[in-house]
Every structure is written in structure tokens, then in C-alpha cells.
Design a protein around this motif. Structure first.
Motif: not given
Length: 233
Positions: A12-13, A50-51, A54, A81, A85, A202
């Protein structure tokens, strides 16, 4: 033989829980300061960025590597997350939730810093020191070996139900570490040495079916997070 074609695990982020742990490192705090249940800890703005990064990586995967099945921990930080994504990807796949992917349960030690454990539960700190991290189970919680048991069950089910599929798993650092232990047949000593390097938020870890087994392709890879913080706490 039933086998997954690809197995891709993402952590996960960055979450508010990660920030809380970072804030008390090096202090004399006995508690982390986290006030919500572990399953309800949300992502930070950085974690959401971050997600999204990704997701752009997922979108760029070759068609024959794109996930055909997605399974997530039920915890909010993992589910959000993978939802963020997948929203960036040019293909549609549903998200299944499996409680076997939840984070390791800490039992009576939940919410305590290492200093807090030593001060409030000295007998447990001594037992942890005696047994070692892999086999120590806090009262009401789980050992690392317990994670291996539930992951063996999960991956057996996936091999049976998703032969030839490309599975994406959204989970937690301990789940990713112990997946490597299970898939690669590692020893206690080997996995504890690997675990010394934190799994980044991530990050991506991948295995591909080659020569009769799932073989490692990448581990704890963060190259897709350029421009987004790759926190590791």
C-alpha cells in the motif's frame, strides 16, 4: 499442472500510520499515537500520489503481463491503493477482498513502540528476545510463521481457481516478505536477513511461471515512483 502465469504484489501507499511510526522514532514515546483501528488507517496525500504512479506503471505493462485478477487485503490503505492504481489503467478488472492478506496482528502489543513493549510488557520483550522474531507470537497476535500458514492457504486456492491467470495482490510489507519465504522455499535465517531491508510503500514484487515454478522477477522495486516519495516505514 495448475499454476499462475504472473504473481505481482504491491505494498500500500504511504499511510497516516507510517507517519505516526516515523514521528516517534528516536523518542521516549511508549505509544505510536495511532487512534484508529489498524484496518481503518487511511492513505496520506503522498500515498495517493504513489498509488497513481503505480497505476501509470500498470497501464504501461505489455498486454500479456496485465493482471487478469486482483486480490486485496481488506484494510483501507491497501484497498484504496489498488483502487486508485486501477483507475489509471486502460483495462477493467474487479477487486476481490481476502482477509488472509491483512497485516500481521500485534495483539496486546498493538499501538506500542519497542520502548513501550519493554516497559509495559517486559516478559513479552524477553520472550521475543528468546524465541526470535520469526516464531514469537504476542498474546492475541500472530507470529511471522502464522503469516506463512495463511499465505500457503491463499496461494493454493489461487492456483486451483486461477490457473494461467496474472494475479495482482495489494497487501502489506509483512505479507510481501512472507510471500517470498513461501514461494522461494527460504529458511528462517534467510528471510530475516531479507526483512532487514524495509519494503517501500507502493513497491512492486513479481514472480513469473518459468520452468515449472514461480520464479522471482523483481523485489521491492520502486523505479516507477519517480516524482513520488518512496517511503519505507
Amino acid at each position: 499442472m495448475n499454476a499462475l502465469q504472473w504473481l505481482t504484489l504491491i505494498r500500500h501507499g504511504e499511510s497516516t500510520g507510517n507517519l505516526a511510526h516515523q514521528a516517534v522514532q528516536g523518542t521516549d514515546a511508549e505509544e505510536t499515537g495511532i487512534t484508529v483501528r489498524d484496518p481503518d488507517i487511511p492513505l496520506t496525500d503522498t500515498g495517493r500520489a504513489q498509488a497513481a504512479a503505480l497505476g501509470r506503471w500498470l497501464a504501461a505493462l505489455p498486454e500479456d503481463e496485465r493482471p487478469t485478477r486482483v486480490v486485496s487485503s481488506p484494510y483501507v490503505r491497501a484497498l484504496d491503493t489498488v483502487r486508485i492504481a486501477l483507475a489509471q489503467a486502460p483495462y477493467e478488472v474487479g477487486i476481490e477482498v481476502d482477509e488472509r492478506l491483512r497485516d500481521r496482528e500485534q495483539g496486546v502489543l498493538e499501538g506500542l513502540t519497542p520502548l513501550g513493549v519493554r516497559r509495559r510488557h517486559p516478559e513479552e520483550a524477553e520472550r521475543l528476545n528468546r524465541l526470535g522474531k520469526f516464531y514469537y507470537r504476542p498474546p492475541g497476535g500472530e507470529s511471522w510463521a502464522d503469516l506463512a500458514l495463511r499465505l500457503r492457504s491463499l496461494y493454493r486456492d489461487l492456483e486451483r481457481d486461477a490457473p494461467g491467470e496474472r494475479v495482482l495482490v495489494a497487501a502489506h510489507d509483512a505479507i510481501i516478505v512472507m510471500t517470498r519465504y513461501v514461494l522461494e522455499g527460504l529458511s528462517e535465517r534467510e528471510i530475516l536477513e531479507i526483512e532487514r531491508t524495509p519494503i517501500a510503500n507502493c513497491s512492486v514484487s513479481r514472480w513469473n511461471w518459468l520452468e515449472g515454478r514461480l520464479s522471482a522477477v523483481s523485489y521491492n522495486d520502486c523505479t516507477h515512483l519517480t516524482g513520488a516519495s518512496a517511503a519505507t516505514a
